[in-house]
Design a protein around this motif. Structure first.
Motif, PDB file in Angstrom:
ATOM      1  N   ALA A  76       0.841  -1.206   0.000  1.00 15.20           N
ATOM      2  CA  ALA A  76       0.000   0.000   0.000  1.00 15.20           C
ATOM      3  C   ALA A  76       0.871   1.249   0.000  1.00 15.20           C
ATOM      4  O   ALA A  76       0.532   2.265  -0.624  1.00 15.20           O
ATOM      5  CB  ALA A  76      -0.927  -0.019   1.211  1.00 15.20           C
ATOM      6  N   ALA A  77       2.016   1.160   0.690  1.00 13.09           N
ATOM      7  CA  ALA A  77       2.931   2.312   0.726  1.00 13.09           C
ATOM      8  C   ALA A  77       3.485   2.591  -0.673  1.00 13.09           C
ATOM      9  O   ALA A  77       3.616   3.747  -1.094  1.00 13.09           O
ATOM     10  CB  ALA A  77       4.074   2.029   1.693  1.00 13.09           C
ATOM     11  N   ASN A  78       3.805   1.478  -1.377  1.00 14.69           N
ATOM     12  CA  ASN A  78       4.282   1.646  -2.760  1.00 14.69           C
ATOM     13  C   ASN A  78       3.220   2.345  -3.607  1.00 14.69           C
ATOM     14  O   ASN A  78       3.525   3.241  -4.410  1.00 14.69           O
ATOM     15  CB  ASN A  78       4.595   0.287  -3.396  1.00 14.69           C
ATOM     16  N   VAL A  79       1.985   1.928  -3.443  1.00 16.47           N
ATOM     17  CA  VAL A  79       0.879   2.495  -4.230  1.00 16.47           C
ATOM     18  C   VAL A  79       0.759   3.981  -3.948  1.00 16.47           C
ATOM     19  O   VAL A  79       0.605   4.800  -4.871  1.00 16.47           O
ATOM     20  CB  VAL A  79      -0.446   1.762  -3.922  1.00 16.47           C
ATOM     21  N   THR A  80       0.867   4.336  -2.688  1.00 15.41           N
ATOM     22  CA  THR A  80       0.771   5.760  -2.311  1.00 15.41           C
ATOM     23  C   THR A  80       1.925   6.547  -2.936  1.00 15.41           C
ATOM     24  O   THR A  80       1.726   7.650  -3.460  1.00 15.41           O
ATOM     25  CB  THR A  80       0.813   5.897  -0.774  1.00 15.41           C
ATOM     26  N   THR A  81       3.119   5.964  -2.885  1.00 12.76           N
ATOM     27  CA  THR A  81       4.283   6.648  -3.481  1.00 12.76           C
ATOM     28  C   THR A  81       4.057   6.897  -4.971  1.00 12.76           C
ATOM     29  O   THR A  81       4.332   7.989  -5.488  1.00 12.76           O
ATOM     30  CB  THR A  81       5.548   5.772  -3.290  1.00 12.76           C
ATOM     31  N   ILE A  82       3.572   5.859  -5.640  1.00 15.65           N
ATOM     32  CA  ILE A  82       3.339   5.989  -7.091  1.00 15.65           C
ATOM     33  C   ILE A  82       2.292   7.061  -7.363  1.00 15.65           C
ATOM     34  O   ILE A  82       2.459   7.923  -8.220  1.00 15.65           O
ATOM     35  CB  ILE A  82       2.897   4.627  -7.675  1.00 15.65           C
ATOM     36  N   LYS A  83       1.194   7.008  -6.601  1.00 13.40           N
ATOM     37  CA  LYS A  83       0.106   7.984  -6.769  1.00 13.40           C
ATOM     38  C   LYS A  83       0.608   9.401  -6.598  1.00 13.40           C
ATOM     39  O   LYS A  83       0.193  10.324  -7.300  1.00 13.40           O
ATOM     40  CB  LYS A  83      -0.971   7.713  -5.707  1.00 13.40           C
ATOM     41  N   ASP A  84       1.509   9.575  -5.634  1.00 19.60           N
ATOM     42  CA  ASP A  84       1.968  10.920  -5.290  1.00 19.60           C
ATOM     43  C   ASP A  84       3.139  11.406  -6.154  1.00 19.60           C
ATOM     44  O   ASP A  84       3.598  12.535  -5.995  1.00 19.60           O
ATOM     45  CB  ASP A  84       2.397  10.965  -3.809  1.00 19.60           C
ATOM     46  N   THR A  85       3.612  10.549  -7.022  1.00 18.62           N
ATOM     47  CA  THR A  85       4.730  10.962  -7.884  1.00 18.62           C
ATOM     48  C   THR A  85       4.249  12.024  -8.877  1.00 18.62           C
ATOM     49  O   THR A  85       3.142  11.922  -9.416  1.00 18.62           O
ATOM     50  CB  THR A  85       5.295   9.744  -8.645  1.00 18.62           C
ATOM     51  N   ALA A  86       5.098  13.014  -9.093  1.00 17.43           N
ATOM     52  CA  ALA A  86       4.741  14.103 -10.004  1.00 17.43           C
ATOM     53  C   ALA A  86       4.440  13.565 -11.399  1.00 17.43           C
ATOM     54  O   ALA A  86       5.107  12.634 -11.875  1.00 17.43           O
ATOM     55  CB  ALA A  86       5.891  15.104 -10.081  1.00 17.43           C
ATOM     56  N   HIS A  87       3.459  14.153 -12.046  1.00 14.05           N
ATOM     57  CA  HIS A  87       3.031  13.860 -13.421  1.00 14.05           C
ATOM     58  C   HIS A  87       2.208  12.576 -13.552  1.00 14.05           C
ATOM     59  O   HIS A  87       1.751  12.265 -14.646  1.00 14.05           O
ATOM     60  CB  HIS A  87       4.224  13.798 -14.389  1.00 14.05           C
TER      61      HIS A  87
END
Lengths: 455, 223
Positions: A76-87
């Motif tokens: 879930a942390a990975n998913v959040t990181t991806i979601k929050d990545t710019a662009h």
């Protein structure tokens, strides 16, 4: 009578010869139009593919490839990181699993076959012992092992319509789609699996010890995928006791210009635990054969235009040479160069326009079949056949995306737009003008005294 | 009306220059019917080409009504051929895919005649030279030699030219038809005060013209 009417009348002077010229020109002009249509249709397809795939980035848990490999799913942390990545403008999360005989009451619609037996030879399930002599084990394998049954793929997703889930061709044949953002015990069932298990909308089946309701039946045209089950991501995470886990994420980047930098940023933030790949590279490969068709079509346009120009040029040069005396007489009785040349240009235009009418009609008729023939011939070339030819039941998790090339070819629609038609008309006019230049020059050079003296 | 002064014409040939005309001088008054006789290669047709502004002299001058043809621009030469002169050829040289009527209309068009009334004027001219309503609708291939030459004469006079240049106008016709064509030209010369210069082999016809020039080896030997 004037220059125009004389030119038109002269075009009918040798019906047989001019008819043959018109026919040859018509074929060339028809070919020009067909090739323009083919090129435009293929370019449109290339642009569509690149536009849709050019901003897609796939993030897979490292080591996992479909149902093969190993390693840990994304968290879930990975998913959040991806979601929050710019662009990153949106993501579709997917968790895949397989239902064995102990997990469900469903029976796979796919026969095991020797391929399945080989893929499953490392597993130890079922209760009936089989021997290699029944043909389900690889040739030369004499190991005695329990009976194996094909498993059923189950996909949890936040978007059932995503191409990352179904290859982009899912249609609901009955019932309705699921709320993929929820966690209800509902599922979409592939049509082959539904038929095998007599399931319809509203039916239930068991999986992971729970009763699942069939929300709808889907079809993708792929035998493996149509043997599957799709349910909300949260539902599958809960059923498999993997809260927050996903095996793959398809991220859409806001612009193709930002894809490379976003891929780099994702790799940096997620580290070695994930594989980040851009679909643009795969799309480039996917459309390379289409690029070949586009280039071939352009060469066809140029070749046909040159052929048409040569035909009308040679025809008019022959006409001018045959009528040198007539040209001399016209000049001797007071015809200006402009009027005499004009008469022959009108004659050339009449022949070309007549051919254009026939040729454009011909082109309209054959452009569709010709575009399809070009696509078919290119898609059946060995280099691409290796990625498009799949036996029913094979591939699946390993082959997702491989069917894209086949889709690229099969979905090319030949359409004749006003712009293409006007381009063909423009090329035809160019042919007429180019084909008249040399004859006009020859006419202007005719000196009546010489012609009347020598002929 | 027509004054030729010291006219010379040379042609380049692989074997060297050929002197087609040498120091030709002659005068023709308005309304005269003049014949030019001479053997083949004597320079008759070359002289006619010069007079018709189809070719330019190597030296000397040709003046028609005071205008030096050598000084005309290409455009002026075209206008001169369309309006001031009319050509009659031995081979008729009608446009084969046009009817007799359309052949004459063509000359009217080149002469600047308005399109309205062109057809009627062409029909009038063809009837004037002796063709009937059916014959004027026919293409040249469906007319006899004499009829074709009449069409050629109608075409030549279409724009009321001051000068008609006839190159062997009776050369392809039998003697009776040839005489009729000659009579037609003679009548035109008299009725319309048109100057006619005709090249011919026929000494009988030449004897009936107002003036005869004899050409030999590019030079005028008798007048």
């Amino acid at each position: 009578m004037n220059v125009v009417s004389r030119g038109i009348k002269n075009a009918t002077r040798s019906p047989l010869r001019n008819g043959a010229i018109v026919l040859m020109l018509a074929i060339s002009i028809g070919l020009v139009l067909s090739m323009l249509v083919a090129r435009s249709s293929v370019r449109t397809k290339i642009n569509d593919v690149m536009a849709s795939a050019g901003t897609k980035v796939t993030i897979n848990a490292a080591g996992i490839n479909g149902f093969a490999g190993g390693g840990n799913p994304l968290t879930a942390a990975n998913v959040t990181t991806i979601k929050d990545t710019a662009h990153v403008s949106s993501i579709t999360s997917t968790l895949t699993d397989q239902l064995g005989t102990s997990d469900t009451n469903l029976v796979s619609s796919i026969d095991l076959g020797s391929f399945g037996a080989r893929q499953n030879r490392f597993f130890d399930s079922g209760s009936t012992t089989i021997t290699p002599s029944d043909g389900s084990a690889p040739s030369g394998d004499t190991t005695t092992r329990p009976e194996i049954k094909p498993r059923i793929s189950v996909t949890g997703t936040t978007n059932p319509n995503s191409s990352s889930v179904n290859g982009g061709s899912l249609t609901i044949s009955s019932g309705k789609t699921i709320d993929a953002t929820g966690s209800d015990l509902v599922a979409l069932v592939g049509k082959n699996l539904a038929t095998k298990n007599n399931l319809s909308t509203g039916s239930t089946f068991t999986a992971y010890g729970k009763t699942i309701t069939v929300s709808g039946i889907y079809s993708t045209g792929n035998t493996f995928t149509d043997n599957g089950v799709i349910m909300p991501l949260a539902t599958l995470q809960s059923l498999t006791s993997q809260p927050g886990a996903v095996t793959s994420i398809a991220a859409t980047i806001d612009s193709s210009a930002n894809v490379d930098s976003t891929v780099a940023a994702l790799k940096k933030s997620l580290g070695d635990s994930v594989d980040v790949t851009s679909d643009a590279a795969q799309a480039e490969t996917s459309v390379s054969a289409l690029q070949g068709i586009a280039s071939l079509s352009l060469a066809g346009v140029i070749g046909a235009a040159i052929a048409a120009t040569t035909i009308i040029l040679l025809a008019m040069v022959i006409v001018v040479r045959e009528r040198r005396r007539e040209i001399g007489v016209l000049k001797a009785i007071g015809g200006s160069n402009l009027k005499v040349v004009g008469q022959f240009v009108v004659e050339s235009l009449t022949i070309t326009i007549t051919a254009a009418i026939v040729g454009l009609a011909l082109g309209i008729l054959v452009s569709g079949p010709m575009t399809n023939a070009l696509a078919d011939s290119s898609s059946s070339r060995p280099s691409s056949a290796t990625t498009t030819m799949m036996r029913p039941g094979a591939g699946g998790g390993f082959g997702r995306g491989f069917s894209q090339l086949r889709t690229n070819f099969s979905n090319i629609t030949a359409s004749l737009t006003p712009q293409i038609f006007l381009s063909a008309v423009g090329i035809t006019l160019g042919v007429a003008i180019l084909g008249s230049l040399l004859p006009a020059w020859l006419i202007a050079r005719v000196r009546p005294a010489e012609v009347l003296r020598t002929e | 009306m027509l004054a030729v002064k010291k006219l010379t014409k040379k042609f380049s040939a692989p074997s060297g220059d050929v002197q087609a005309l040498s120091d030709i001088s002659l005068k023709v008054e308005s309304g005269q019917f003049v014949s030019i006789i001479g053997k083949s290669g004597s320079g008759k047709s070359t002289l006619l080409s010069m007079l018709g502004a189809l070719d330019i002299p190597t030296s000397g001058s040709i003046e028609v009504d005071g205008v030096d043809l050598a000084k005309l621009s290409s455009k002026q030469q075209t206008s001169y051929r369309a309006k001031t002169i009319g050509f009659v050829f031995q081979q008729y040289n009608l446009i084969p895919n046009l009817s007799a009527l359309e052949n004459v209309m063509l000359a009217l068009e080149f002469g600047g005649h308005k399109s309205a009334g062109r057809r009627e004027e062409a029909a009038r001219l063809l009837k004037q030279v002796g063709l009937d309503d059916q014959q004027i609708q026919r293409k040249p291939a469906r007319l006899s030699g004499g009829q074709q030459q009449r069409v050629a004469i109608a075409r030549a006079i279409a724009n009321n030219p001051a000068l008609i240049l006839a190159d062997e106008p009776t050369g392809n016709l039998d003697s009776e038809t040839g005489q009729k064509i000659f009579d037609l030209l003679h009548k035109l010369s008299r009725s319309q005060n048109t100057t006619i210069i005709a090249v011919t082999h026929d000494l009988d016809i030449a004897g009936k013209t107002d003036k005869t020039f004899t050409l030999k080896d590019g030079k005028i030997t008798t007048k």
